[in-house]
Scaffold this motif. Structure first.
Motif, short mmCIF file in Angstrom:
data_model
loop_
_atom_site.label_atom_id
_atom_site.label_comp_id
_atom_site.label_asym_id
_atom_site.label_seq_id
_atom_site.Cartn_x
_atom_site.Cartn_y
_atom_site.Cartn_z
N MET A 1 0.84 -1.16 0.00
CA MET A 1 0.00 0.00 0.00
C MET A 1 0.89 1.24 0.00
O MET A 1 1.86 1.30 0.73
N LYS A 2 0.56 2.20 -0.81
CA LYS A 2 1.36 3.41 -0.90
C LYS A 2 0.49 4.62 -0.60
O LYS A 2 -0.71 4.62 -0.87
N VAL A 3 1.13 5.64 -0.01
CA VAL A 3 0.45 6.91 0.25
C VAL A 3 1.23 8.02 -0.43
O VAL A 3 2.45 7.94 -0.58
N ASN A 4 0.52 9.04 -0.84
CA ASN A 4 1.12 10.22 -1.46
C ASN A 4 1.12 11.35 -0.45
O ASN A 4 0.07 11.70 0.10
N LEU A 5 2.30 11.93 -0.23
CA LEU A 5 2.44 13.02 0.71
C LEU A 5 3.00 14.24 -0.01
O LEU A 5 3.80 14.11 -0.95
N LYS A 6 2.59 15.42 0.44
CA LYS A 6 3.03 16.66 -0.19
C LYS A 6 3.43 17.66 0.88
O LYS A 6 2.74 17.79 1.90
N HIS A 7 4.54 18.33 0.66
CA HIS A 7 4.96 19.38 1.59
C HIS A 7 4.27 20.67 1.17
O HIS A 7 4.36 21.07 0.00
N PRO A 8 3.56 21.33 2.08
CA PRO A 8 2.76 22.49 1.69
C PRO A 8 3.57 23.69 1.20
O PRO A 8 3.10 24.47 0.39
N GLU A 9 4.79 23.85 1.67
CA GLU A 9 5.59 25.01 1.27
C GLU A 9 6.36 24.77 -0.03
O GLU A 9 6.41 25.64 -0.89
N ASN A 11 5.81 22.15 -2.16
CA ASN A 11 4.98 21.39 -3.10
C ASN A 11 5.65 20.11 -3.60
O ASN A 11 5.27 19.59 -4.64
N MET A 12 6.64 19.63 -2.86
CA MET A 12 7.30 18.37 -3.21
C MET A 12 6.37 17.22 -2.82
O MET A 12 5.88 17.16 -1.70
N VAL A 13 6.13 16.31 -3.76
CA VAL A 13 5.27 15.16 -3.52
C VAL A 13 6.14 13.91 -3.42
O VAL A 13 7.03 13.70 -4.25
N LYS A 14 5.89 13.09 -2.39
CA LYS A 14 6.61 11.84 -2.20
C LYS A 14 5.60 10.72 -2.07
O LYS A 14 4.59 10.86 -1.40
N THR A 15 5.89 9.60 -2.71
CA THR A 15 5.09 8.40 -2.59
C THR A 15 5.83 7.45 -1.66
O THR A 15 6.98 7.12 -1.92
N VAL A 16 5.15 7.05 -0.58
CA VAL A 16 5.80 6.24 0.45
C VAL A 16 4.99 4.97 0.66
O VAL A 16 3.77 5.01 0.78
N LYS A 17 5.69 3.85 0.68
CA LYS A 17 5.05 2.57 0.93
C LYS A 17 4.80 2.41 2.43
O LYS A 17 5.64 2.78 3.24
N VAL A 18 3.66 1.86 2.78
CA VAL A 18 3.32 1.60 4.17
C VAL A 18 3.44 0.10 4.39
O VAL A 18 2.90 -0.70 3.64
N TYR A 76 4.72 17.14 6.05
CA TYR A 76 4.10 16.58 4.85
C TYR A 76 2.67 16.19 5.19
O TYR A 76 2.40 15.75 6.30
N VAL A 77 1.77 16.35 4.23
CA VAL A 77 0.36 16.01 4.44
C VAL A 77 -0.10 15.10 3.31
O VAL A 77 0.48 15.07 2.22
N ALA A 78 -1.17 14.37 3.56
CA ALA A 78 -1.74 13.48 2.55
C ALA A 78 -2.29 14.29 1.39
O ALA A 78 -2.94 15.31 1.58
N VAL A 79 -2.02 13.81 0.17
CA VAL A 79 -2.47 14.51 -1.03
C VAL A 79 -3.93 14.20 -1.35
O VAL A 79 -4.68 15.08 -1.73
N ASP A 80 -4.32 12.95 -1.17
CA ASP A 80 -5.67 12.54 -1.56
C ASP A 80 -6.38 11.86 -0.40
O ASP A 80 -5.79 11.58 0.64
N ASP A 81 -7.67 11.61 -0.59
CA ASP A 81 -8.49 11.00 0.47
C ASP A 81 -8.06 9.58 0.79
O ASP A 81 -8.08 9.17 1.95
N LEU A 82 -7.65 8.82 -0.22
CA LEU A 82 -7.22 7.44 0.01
C LEU A 82 -5.96 7.41 0.89
O LEU A 82 -5.89 6.63 1.85
N SER A 83 -5.01 8.29 0.61
CA SER A 83 -3.79 8.35 1.42
C SER A 83 -4.12 8.75 2.85
O SER A 83 -3.58 8.18 3.80
N GLU A 84 -5.02 9.71 3.02
CA GLU A 84 -5.41 10.14 4.36
C GLU A 84 -6.10 9.02 5.12
O GLU A 84 -5.85 8.79 6.31
#
Length: 95
Positions: A1-9, A11-18, A76-84
């Motif tokens: 399972m992977k989640v997408n995270l984004k830094h608000p300042e 705007n770097m997006v990282k995909t991280v496996k859980v 970093y915060v979740a980009v989409d609802d599934l990641s959250e």
């Protein structure tokens, strides 16, 4: 399972496996280094050096959790609802 995270300042997006880290299982300290996570790459390298690689058996179960927690601490915060939803279900963020 992977989640997408984004830094608000930045705007770097990282995909991280859980969960379990197959990359740490096969390549030991190299995945943290490729992710730019120098601290944990060095820690895993030193631990594996002193225990003839047996410590790597522990880090393959916990490294992704450590990396994800450090990204969340860096705001970093979740980009989409599934990641959250995944982060809430796994206890990384409060409901």
């Amino acid at each position: 399972m992977k989640v997408n995270l984004k830094h608000p300042e930045t705007n770097m997006v990282k995909t991280v496996k859980v969960g379990f880290s197959w990359t740490v299982f096969f390549f030991s300290f190299l995945p943290p280094l490729f992710r730019g996570d120098w601290k944990w790459g060095i820690i895993i390298f030193l631990a594996a050096s002193f225990t003839f690689g047996f410590t790597g058996l522990i880090f393959m179960f916990i490294y992704n959790k450590i990396y994800l927690n450090e990204l969340l601490e860096k705001e970093y915060v979740a980009v989409d609802d599934l990641s959250e939803t995944i982060l809430k279900d796994r206890g990384f963020i409060a409901s």
